[in-house]
Motif scaffolding. Structure first.
Motif, PDB file in Angstrom:
ATOM      1  N   LYS A 250       0.807  -1.229   0.000  1.00  0.00           N
ATOM      2  CA  LYS A 250       0.000   0.000   0.000  1.00  0.00           C
ATOM      3  C   LYS A 250       0.836   1.274   0.000  1.00  0.00           C
ATOM      4  O   LYS A 250       0.532   2.236  -0.711  1.00  0.00           O
TER       5      LYS A 250
ATOM      6  N   THR B  26       3.947  -0.804   4.300  1.00  0.00           N
ATOM      7  CA  THR B  26       2.604  -1.182   4.738  1.00  0.00           C
ATOM      8  C   THR B  26       1.942  -1.993   3.641  1.00  0.00           C
ATOM      9  O   THR B  26       1.904  -1.577   2.485  1.00  0.00           O
ATOM     10  N   TYR B  27       1.446  -3.188   3.996  1.00  0.00           N
ATOM     11  CA  TYR B  27       0.826  -4.059   3.008  1.00  0.00           C
ATOM     12  C   TYR B  27      -0.423  -4.710   3.582  1.00  0.00           C
ATOM     13  O   TYR B  27      -0.605  -4.774   4.810  1.00  0.00           O
ATOM     14  N   GLU B  28      -1.259  -5.179   2.682  1.00  0.00           N
ATOM     15  CA  GLU B  28      -2.497  -5.844   3.085  1.00  0.00           C
ATOM     16  C   GLU B  28      -2.381  -7.333   2.804  1.00  0.00           C
ATOM     17  O   GLU B  28      -2.050  -7.747   1.704  1.00  0.00           O
TER      18      GLU B  28
ATOM     19  N   GLU C 151      -4.229  -5.107   7.477  1.00  0.00           N
ATOM     20  CA  GLU C 151      -3.091  -4.246   7.185  1.00  0.00           C
ATOM     21  C   GLU C 151      -1.939  -4.591   8.117  1.00  0.00           C
ATOM     22  O   GLU C 151      -2.114  -4.705   9.328  1.00  0.00           O
TER      23      GLU C 151
END
Length: 446
Positions: free
Chosen positions: A223, A235-237, A242
């Protein structure tokens, strides 16, 4: 404006080989290269050779800083050798500068001493490709961003490395950095790891990377990227949640796109294809007569050996029978230089099934090969697909030590349309990985 018989824009594999060939025929050649650090092209300076040198050093347990210094020395020697290979030819001029077209057969070159203008009877565009950077907020501006080029210029080993993408280039760097001692995490938005490979091969590759300490996260969406102090927070999903991960460096080996910007193609009738590459026909002609495109800039597989074959196509047209074309290259083998190397030619089993091929499958583990015991590396497998009717080989995947060498033997057999029994019954030296063909091809598994 100076008139020149041949102009080569870019010092890459295909262009430099062509320039040397033309010079040895007594023809005048102007080679324009924008950076003295790129004499010889991508392969020797920032890609194939330096990366494989570092991969080899990592496998040997060499200290990272020492490996980088050794790589630099090797590249400097190769670059100097390549420069003199052309510059020492009487009819070749190597000009440092940035070239752009001012017309279909005219260029202006911005040099340290001013603008120089040339008209070429023939022009060969050999400008290569450059790394892609995904449009993820904060990524491009991160102070810790690495490309496949800058990753090989680090003065010290990062403790925590995040690699964005789990493609083939990313795998090579993941294995290399992990072998040097870095903690490596790969983030990939695809749901399946190495989806183009057969499932059994992909599973084995993933397991071996994980044993090396590489953490692979699939089906995640990156993200944003944000620097904090000397580190970077990504930051990743994942699974609709998250999450964040901190890295010392972030490597983005997201492929490369053709270098056509600032070439002034808008001043010509040279057309681009939908992928941004220069549009060429099967003889590498652009849409302007007597202007060719060679290597990565024309699109297609980005391998130095394809660029070399581009030279052969042009040589065949100019001073041969003209029969050599991109459409009759035949099969092209590939290798991913992880440990052990993953090499492939022709169809995978997955592709053969989709194509409705009637094939026999031959398969064996590397652990069954005597040479593997000598090398103390029993990881991997060999797979070969044979047409049921013609008995010719339609594909092979070799995930094994020295696979990058023996895959060429398979490609030769395929090009010559030899029955697979030729490999099965061949007398090989011992102990070697190639002698595995004796046992691999005894009996199909289907």
């Amino acid at each position: 404006m100076q008139k020149v018989q041949n102009i080569v824009i870019g010092f890459g594999k295909g262009g430099k080989t062509l320039a040397k060939f033309l010079a040895q025929r007594g023809e005048e050649v102007l080679v324009v290269e924008r950076s003295p650090q790129m004499y010889g092209g991508t392969c020797i300076n920032i890609a194939c050779l330096p990366s494989k040198r570092l991969i080899t050093e990592a496998a040997r347990g060499t200290d990272f800083a020492a490996a980088i210094q050794g790589k630099i020395q090797m590249v400097n020697q190769l670059r100097d050798k390549n420069y003199h290979m052309l510059a020492d030819e009487k009819t070749v001029t190597v000009l440092d500068g940035i070239a752009h077209f001012t017309g279909n057969h005219t260029i202006a070159v911005k040099t340290a001493s001013g603008l120089k203008e040339f008209e070429g009877e023939r022009i060969f565009i050999n400008t290569g490709a450059t790394p892609n950077i995904p449009t993820i907020p904060g990524l491009k501006d991160s102070q810790n961003l690495l490309t496949s080029t800058t990753a090989m210029e680090l003065p010290k080993l990062p403790k925590k490395l995040v690699i964005v993408g789990a493609g083939y280039i990313g795998l090579e760097f993941a294995a290399m950095f992990a072998s040097f001692g870095a903690h490596v995490t790969m983030l990939d938005h695809h749901a399946t790891f190495l989806a183009r490979e057969d499932d059994d091969v992909a599973t084995m590759v993933a397991e071996n990377l994980q044993k090396l300490g590489v953490e692979i996260k699939m089906d995640v969406a990156l993200k944003k990227v944000q620097d904090q102090d000397q580190q970077t927070i990504l930051t990743y999903e994942e699974n609709n949640h998250e999450q964040t991960i901190t890295a010392d460096k972030v490597l983005v080996p997201a492929g490369r796109h053709p270098v056509t910007e600032k070439l002034g193609l808008e001043n010509t009738d040279i057309q681009l294809a939908s992928d941004g590459a220069i549009k060429v026909d099967s003889h590498l002609h652009t849409t302007v007569p007597n202007v060719w495109a060679i290597g990565d800039v024309k699109g297609g597989p980005q391998f130095t050996y394809i660029s070399l074959d581009d030279f052969r196509i042009i040589k065949s047209e100019l001073y041969g029978d003209g029969t050599r074309q991109t459409t009759n290259r035949g099969v092209v083998p590939t290798s991913v230089f992880i440990e052990p190397p993953l090499s492939q030619v022709g169809l995978t089993e997955k592709q053969a099934q989709v194509a409705g091929k009637h094939y026999e499958l031959f398969k064996m583990p590397v652990a069954a090969i005597p040479k593997a015991k000598v090398l103390k590396d029993k990881r991997g497998m060999l797979k070969m697909l044979v047409d049921r009717d013609t008995k010719t080989i339609i594909g092979a995947t070799i995930y094994a030590p020295e696979s990058h060498e023996i895959i060429n033997m398979v490609a030769l057999a395929m090009r010559a349309q030899l029955p697979y029994m030729m490999l099965r019954d061949q007398i090989y030296t011992h102990p070697t990985i190639s002698e595995a063909f004796n046992d691999l091809l005894k009996n199909p598994v289907n």
